[in-house]
Structures are given as C-alpha cells and as structure tokens.
Design an enzyme around this catalytic site. Structure first.
Site, mmCIF file in Angstrom:
data_model
loop_
_atom_site.group_PDB
_atom_site.id
_atom_site.type_symbol
_atom_site.label_atom_id
_atom_site.label_comp_id
_atom_site.label_asym_id
_atom_site.label_seq_id
_atom_site.Cartn_x
_atom_site.Cartn_y
_atom_site.Cartn_z
ATOM 1 N N ASP A 122 -7.488 16.457 -3.152
ATOM 2 C CA ASP A 122 -6.987 16.622 -4.509
ATOM 3 C C ASP A 122 -8.140 16.566 -5.484
ATOM 4 O O ASP A 122 -9.164 15.983 -5.184
ATOM 5 C CB ASP A 122 -6.134 15.399 -4.871
ATOM 6 N N ASP A 138 0.112 13.507 -2.605
ATOM 7 C CA ASP A 138 0.776 12.367 -3.228
ATOM 8 C C ASP A 138 2.253 12.584 -3.502
ATOM 9 O O ASP A 138 3.009 11.645 -3.585
ATOM 10 C CB ASP A 138 0.049 11.952 -4.517
ATOM 11 N N ASP A 171 4.415 17.294 -0.694
ATOM 12 C CA ASP A 171 3.197 17.330 0.118
ATOM 13 C C ASP A 171 3.461 16.849 1.542
ATOM 14 O O ASP A 171 2.623 17.023 2.418
ATOM 15 C CB ASP A 171 2.112 16.435 -0.500
#
Ligand code: ATP
Length: 862
Positions: A351, A603, A607
């Site tokens: 990320d 998160d 996902d």
C-alpha cells in the site's frame, strides 16, 4: 434508566438456572421482537449500559473470551512423542538387546528414549505457548455505547446488555440481537459454512429457525462484509454459538508446516534405508561366521546411530524462535508456514498510504473559482493563515469538506490528533483554519458512505442540500467538469487531490449515484500532503538489495502515486494506481504465474481474497479491518513498510538456522552409521558401542545442535537473492559438505580407536570423545553456511558457549564417573588421548573452512 438491572443480572448468572431453561431463554432472542429482548438483558438501546453496571456484569460473568481449550492432557502428549518411526526402531533395539540378555544396555536405550521424549515434549509445549501468546497480541476491539457515548473497548470486556455498533470490516464481537441495520451483511461461513454474506434485519424470525436463518441475530466470530448496524449483546464468551462449537470440536493447534512435513517424510525414508542397511550388515557378518548376538548388537548400533533423533524438535524450536523474533519487530505471524515463505519472498506489493507514507494528511492548497489558496500550518493543529484569505467560493468548498465528513480532531496532552480517517481530519483542520466548524453545517439526514471502490462520499442535509467529495474523476461524473489540468498538476507534486461538489435533491428523491449524475455543481479542489516515512525509504532500498522487487499498489491518483514512488526510487512500472480489490487479486495471480513468491498488503474487507491468495498476506494491525486480519498470514502492528522488511530478514534467518542445524546433525549420524558398517565389513571390533552412539546423539543434539536455533541472523542475509521455494533444503554444495565431514569423522574415530594404547573400553571412550570434540569444532563451522569465520560475535548467542560447557561436563562424567563407566562401558583416558581428540577436531574444523574457501573462490571464478 435500567430498572430491571438487578433482577436480570441474577438471571444472567451462568448456572443460576437449570440448563434447559437457560437454553430456552437463549434461543428465544431471535424469535422475540426487539422491545421484548431489550428488558430481558436489562439495557437501553440508545444509551447502552452504564459503566458501573457493565463493570459489575463483567466481574460476575467473566470476560468475553472463549474458554481456554483443554487440549489433550500431558500424558497423551507425552505418549505422542513416542509415536515416531525412529523411536519404534529404538524401542525394537531395546527389546532385541534385552532378549540377548544385555539388560543394562537395554535399560540405557530405554532411558535415553525416555529423556528424548521428555525433551521433545517440553520443547513443543514451549513453542506452542509462545505461539498462543502471539494470538493474544492481536487485540480485537469493538465499538460499544456506554453511558450514552460510543467508545472503543477491547472485545473481551463486553457483557450481555452492551449495545455494540457494527461497521464494515468488523468481526462481530459477541452474540448480538440486531436492533438497527444499514444494509448490514454478515459472512457467517465460520459458523454455518455458508459462504454468501447474509442480510440482517431486526425483525424477529420463527422460534424454530435454524442458525443460518436467524437473520435477527449476528453471531460472535462472524464478519461484517458491508453496511453497518447495532446490536444488543445476548451472549458472551463460552455462552455464544461459536463458544459451543469451540467446545464440541476443540481447537487443535498444529505446529506443522510444509517444511516439517517434508522433514517427516525424509525421516521416514531415512529410517527404512537405515533398517535395510542394518539388516544387510548383520546378514553379511553372520555369513562371514561372526556370532549372531554380536552382529545383532552391531546392527542395532548402526540403526541407533544413523537416526537423527533431534531433528523434529530442532525444527519446531527454530520456527518458534523465528516467530517470536518477528513479533518483537512488530510482525505477528498468524500462520506458521509464513515464517518459511517469508524468506523466499520475491515481490512485495505494498500500500502507499500509511505504509510507505505516514498517513498524516495536511491540506496545502484549496482551489476555488480559479483562485489557489495556500494553507499553512503543521499537522492537525487547526491554526495557520490561508493566503490569500478565503472568499465565498473557497469558504463553501471548505464547508462541503467538513459537512461530508465523519472525522474530527482533538487536543490531547497539548498535541492535536486525528479521530477517524486522516484524509477527512485534514479537511476538518483546513475548515477550522478558515473559521468554519461543523456547527455551520445543517444536520445530516442521509449519506452514501466512502468505500475504496466508490472513491467518493456524499451526504444529504436538512433542506435538501447534498455535498460530495472524492476522487477528481469520480466527482466529474456528477458535475460534468472535464478540465483536470489543475488537479493533475497538484497530483504530480505528490499531493492527494480531492474534488468537492454540491447538489440539490428534492425531498422525495432517494440519495443514489444515479440521482446525482449530472446534477452536481463543482465547488473546487483541495490538495493534501502526506509525508513519506523516512525509514521506509531505507527499507525499500534494503529490499531491492536483497533481490526483492517492491511494487506500490494504491487507490490514489496515478500522478500522486508516481510522485511518491519517485521518493522511493521506484520506477513507473512498479506503480499501480487506482487499483480495485479485484485488480489486486489479478495482480497477485499474474505474479505467481510468473513464478514469484508474493507478499501483498491490504486493510479493507475487499482485500481479503487478494490477501488469502498471496503467498504472504499482510494486514495492517492499526488501520486494517478484522476481516483483513483474519485473511492475512501476518499482521503488522505498526502498519509500517519497514516491518515487512524486518520480517523478511527474520524469515531468511530462520531458514538459515534450519539449514545450519541440518548440516550440523546429519554428518554425525552418517558417520556413526558408517563407523559401524565399516567395522562389520572389515570384520574388526566396533569402535563405538550402540549405547555410546545413543549417548552421543542424545546429548549433543540438544546441548550443541539446538543452540544453532538461537543464532542471530548474519549481517549479509539481506545482501543475497531470495532462495527459490522449490530449492531443496540441502543443495548439492551442502550435501558435499555433509559427505566430507562424515568422512573426516569416520577416519578420525577409526584412527583414534586403533591408535589408542590401552583397553578396548578406553579406545572406545577415546573414539566417542573424538566424535564429540569434532562436533564442537564443526559447530563453529556451521555458525555460517558460506562465510569463513562467523560474522557474528559469540556474545550474540550465549547459548552456544553454555551448550559447549554442558557438553564438556557431560563428557567428563561419561569418561571418569564410575557409574557411567558401568552403564556405558567406558573407562578413564589420559591427557595424550585428549590431545589426540583435540588435534582431530582441529583438522576437522580446518577442512571445512578450507572447503568453504575453495567453494567461494570457485564460485567467483565461474
Ligand atoms: P492505499 O492505502 O492503497 O495507498 P489509498 O488509501 O490511497 O490507497 P483509498 O483510501 O482507497 O486509497 O482512496 C482512493 C481515493 O478515494 C483517493 O485517491 C481519494 O481520491 C478518494 N478518497 C480517499 N478518502 C476519501 C474520503 N474519506 N472521502 C472521499 N474520498 C476519498
């Protein structure tokens, strides 16, 4: 407020009523209307319990945690240690030996088997305890209404009657009677096996509805996949549905991984080979006219010596140590195989926000009506002038920003911190710098919540005004504004750009994306800064040095992502912007198809599939949802990229240590088997007796070999390429070394046995001591697989000198204590013999270092 409290408290006390009645009462919750359930559990749906009542109930009923699982008792677990083909062979050997009348020898074999089982049992118990402690480190929280205020508390503090607020991504923390919903959908597969999320509703269902059909209930352990709602706790801890399943099935924690399974298969194979060789050698000896009893003893010695008894325990211990080292560096391993896989990781997909950057947003620019206003100030402190001063257009833009917002900032201990989403908190701060607050906003009546897929948010307020904020191209769909020049230019500076807009919807029109399309008016843009984490920069570089590719996956704008990527020296093709969860999944699959071992962070709820699919799913401990954590193999308690790097480093160290142990232990076993085989084939006396072989194996595996599990990582672990996961545990080079060391041990012990002048018992005692001293020397070789001279000081592993001291003490006992002389057929030896043993050990050490040196230079040349 809660008049029935006292009565209800008594009724709730576990065991305070006959079981059948308790059963009926519990199953009644789903069938009763909300207004009847609420007094049953003595609460108030709006204000929740008072802190005082909650504390009393907690004291009475205990924490909301599943009862400690009583695994199989210690007797059964100890017995399980004997359930091992290698041990069967040893037990068979003991039986054979005693049949031959050698009762003392047989008892020694049995005693050693027993000690081995005990050590194995203790080691495993310790490893399991360490792993259990880790599970507790990932604390789950719940939002609960108490004294009229919503607060976050640890899930295990929940009590019946608590009013719990559920949000997308939460794990349902207790059994709840649902009292209010907003498109609440729950994944109940953990409980019912049904993989499709179930829609929940406060309406009661028939009393005889089965678990899967009780839509008025949300059960502990299930996951909120979308929407939200509220529920009243009706069951906690063991008194929940999952608690009952838990009791029925019991939890079986296995400390097995692909590697331990591979090793188990290897041991099995080894056992058969050894047995075959033992029988063969006995037959050869008997055919040559040797006495049968002597040949059986020899065959037993061969079998006993060649079996690496310490292997399983060493693997478990090494993995467990790796797991706790990772935990100390903020990476919590949820599945043990991840420890092994981490070391082979070839790609890390990470990320951007919060992992590579600090996720501390500050608005820098507000653009409205063609005017760019620069916002000054630091962090979330809501002061700082804006240049030029905001006019009505910029004002409205900032007002929309606070209206369409669920976050806030508060001052704690002199510092301003964000409560809620940092992106939104930054907007609150900017508005306050312009003198605006939520008080200036009409009350909210409806909303379209922000999700990573939707990429915008809309709120409807009294009077019909709707504010929108979100990704520039999404808001453009509603405003029809096609000019993105300013937004692109701000994004290219690495700023996160949000567009704001306003619309009017008639009272009777539902708030949907369709209704807004083409009806909104652009208000302007805000651009915010999110500083890259300085330590992450070094971590990305370290990964690259270690041959690991780093890719940035983000929901943000491409230009923003590229500018941030440039900070980390990531090339453009390593940046994946505006990625949806489905694309994440496809990305993982694509990389895996190319033979990569993929670590992927995530998160959100969506996902989860990508996290499950990745070889190492990495969830964020702070910002991540429960759903993501459950799907992950590893949880970062600090959400920081640096931690991923640390975990990979430890993963490589674990793998190294396992290989170190294996190449240390196998030559001993091999040489012991060979010594006996050679003696039989040459028709000479056995240089080492079966009980002595067993003594060597048992004492050195634990006192010397296990200390390798505690070896710190070598400084160069992150300067080599990842090992392919298909690579066998023992490469050709290491196999060669095993053969080499076996040959040295074989020659050394034979030489010692024949060079010794004294009784046969003394010669054997010397041969054993040669073995053990050479093993000590070889232990130093094994501290590094490839480097000459270990790069890590001895002080970093105090277990190693301690183990050597223990071994020395044991050997002195073995050689000089009269009772040991009787048990193990040994006899005291003189200093010349010790000198010989030391000389052989030194040669062994030098030979291995020379082999390392040769291989290094050889490898350099090719
Ligand atoms: P990652 O954490 O993977 O780097 P991200 O956090 O940048 O991703 P998201 O949070 O999914 O990505 O945001 C995607 C886009 O949605 C952002 O670029 C922004 O335009 C918009 N956005 C983010 N937060 C909000 C919010 N609270 N309200 C409205 N829009 C938002």
């Amino acid at each position: 407020m809660i008049e029935q409290t006292e009565r209800v408290d008594v009724g709730l006390r576990r065991g305070a009523m006959p079981l059948a009645m308790a059963e009926r009462e519990r199953s009644a919750h789903h069938g009763l209307p909300v207004h009847e359930v609420v007094p049953l559990v003595g609460t108030d749906v709006t204000t929740g319990l008072t802190g005082e009542v909650a504390a009393r109930r907690l004291a009475e009923l205990g924490p909301n945690a599943l009862p400690e699982q009583r695994g199989p008792g210690w007797v059964r677990r100890l017995l399980a240690q004997f359930h091992n083909p290698l041990i069967y062979v040893l037990l068979g050997a003991a039986a054979l030996t005693s049949a031959l009348g050698e009762v003392v020898d047989a008892s020694v074999v049995l005693a050693v088997v027993l000690v081995n089982a005990l050590v194995g049992y203790l080691q495993e118990a310790r490893a399991e305890k360490a792993l259990d402690a880790l599970v507790a480190m990932v604390r789950t929280e719940a939002t609960v209404v108490r004294d009229g205020v919503a607060t976050r508390i640890a899930s295990d503090e929940l009590v019946p009657g608590d009013v719990v607020v559920l949000e997308e991504g939460d794990q349902v923390p207790a059994d709840l009677r649902v009292v209010a919903v907003r498109e609440l959908r729950v994944d109940e597969s953990a409980l019912t096996g049904e993989s499709q999320p179930v829609a929940k509703d406060p309406l009661p269902v028939p009393h005889d509805a089965v678990l899967a059909d009780r839509t008025s209930m949300a059960y502990s352990g299930t996951l909120v996949t979308s929407g939200g709602g509220r529920g009243v706790v009706v069951g906690t801890g063991g008194d929940t549905e999952i608690g009952r399943v838990h009791r029925l099935v019991g939890s079986t924690r296995t400390v097995q991984t692909p590697l331990t399974r591979k090793l188990a298969r290897f041991s099995m194979l080894l056992t058969w080979v050894i047995l075959g060789l033992a029988v063969l050698s006995a037959v050869v000896g008997v055919l040559r006219g040797e006495p049968v009893a002597g040949m059986v003893t020899a065959a037993v010695a061969l079998a006993v010596g060649a079996i690496p008894e310490g292997l399983p325990a060493a693997v478990t211990v090494t993995l467990a140590i790796g797991v706790s080292r990772m935990a100390r560096r903020n990476a919590i391993i949820r599945r043990l195989p991840a420890v092994e896989t981490l070391g082979s990781t070839t790609v890390i997909c990470t990320d951007k926000t919060g992992t590579l950057t600090a996720n501390a947003m500050t608005v820098r620019w507000v653009v409205a009506d063609g005017v760019r206003h620069e916002v000054t100030g630091v962090g979330y402190t809501p002061t700082g002038p804006i240049h030029p001063e905001v006019g009505s257009a910029a004002r409205e833009c900032l007002l929309a920003g606070t209206a369409c917002n669920d976050a806030d900032v508060v001052e704690r201990d002199g510092a301003w911190i964000a409560v809620g989403d940092p992106t939104e908190a930054a907007l609150v701060v900017a508005a306050r710098k312009a003198g605006l607050s939520t008080a200036d906003v009409p009350a909210r009546v409806d909303e379209l919540a922000f999700t990573s897929q939707r990429r915008f948010m809309a709120t409807r307020h009294t009077g019909g005004v709707v504010y929108l904020k979100g990704a520039v191209e999404r808001i453009a769909e509603f405003t029809g504004d096609t000019d993105h020049t300013t937004a692109d230019e701000l994004a290219a500076r690495g700023l996160r750009v949000l567009a704001l807009a306003k619309a009017h919807l008639p009272e009777d029109t539902e708030l949907t994306e369709e209704a807004l399309r083409g009806h909104a008016r652009p208000l302007g843009l805000v651009a915010m800064h999110d500083p890259p984490r300085p330590e992450a920069q070094a971590a990305v570089r370290a990964c690259r040095d270690a041959g690991i590719e780093v890719r940035m996956i983000t929901g943000d704008h491409r230009a923003t992502a590229r500018a941030i990527a440039a900070h980390f020296d990531l090339p453009d093709d390593a940046v994946h912007a505006r990625v949806s969860p489905e694309e994440k999944l496809r990305l993982v699959e694509g990389l895996q198809a190319d033979g990569h071992v993929v670590a992927m962070t995530g998160d959100g709820v969506n996902d989860a599939p990508a996290l499950r699919r990745a070889d190492i799913g990495v969830a964020m401990g702070r910002g991540g949802t429960e759903v993501a954590k459950q799907a992950a193999d590893m949880v970062l308690t600090d959400d920081d990229f640096t931690t991923i790097r640390a975990a990979v480093e430890e993963g490589r160290a674990v793998f190294d240590n396992l290989r170190k142990f294996i190449i240390w232990t196998l030559p001993t076993n091999m040489a012991e088997g060979l010594v006996i085989l050679t003696a039989i084939l040459l028709g000479t006396a056995l240089p080492i007796l079966p009980v002595q072989v067993l003594w060597i194996n048992m004492t050195t595996a634990v006192a010397l070999g296990l200390t390798l599990a505690f070896e710190p990582r070598e400084p160069d672990v992150m300067h080599r390429p990842p090992l392919p996961p298909s690579l066998p545990l023992l490469t050709g080079a290491l196999l060669h070394r095993i053969l080499l060391v076996s040959a040295v041990l074989l020659a050394g012990s034979f030489a010692a046995f024949h060079l010794a002048d004294g009784t046969v018992d003394q010669a054997r005692t010397l041969a054993v001591n040669v073995f053990v001293t050479a093993q000590i020397a070889y232990l130093f070789n094994c501290r590094s697989l490839h480097n000459l001279r270990p790069r890590v000081g001895l002080r970093a592993n105090p277990w190693l000198p301690a183990g050597i001291a223990l071994t020395a003490a044991l050997q002195l006992l073995f050689t000089y204590a009269p009772f040991m002389n009787t048990l193990f057929h040994t006899a005291p030896i003189g200093w010349k013999d010790w000198a010989l043993a030391a000389a052989i050990a030194t040669v062994a050490y030098a030979v291995v270092e020379a082999e390392k040196w040769w291989r290094r230079n050889h490898a350099h040349r090719t």
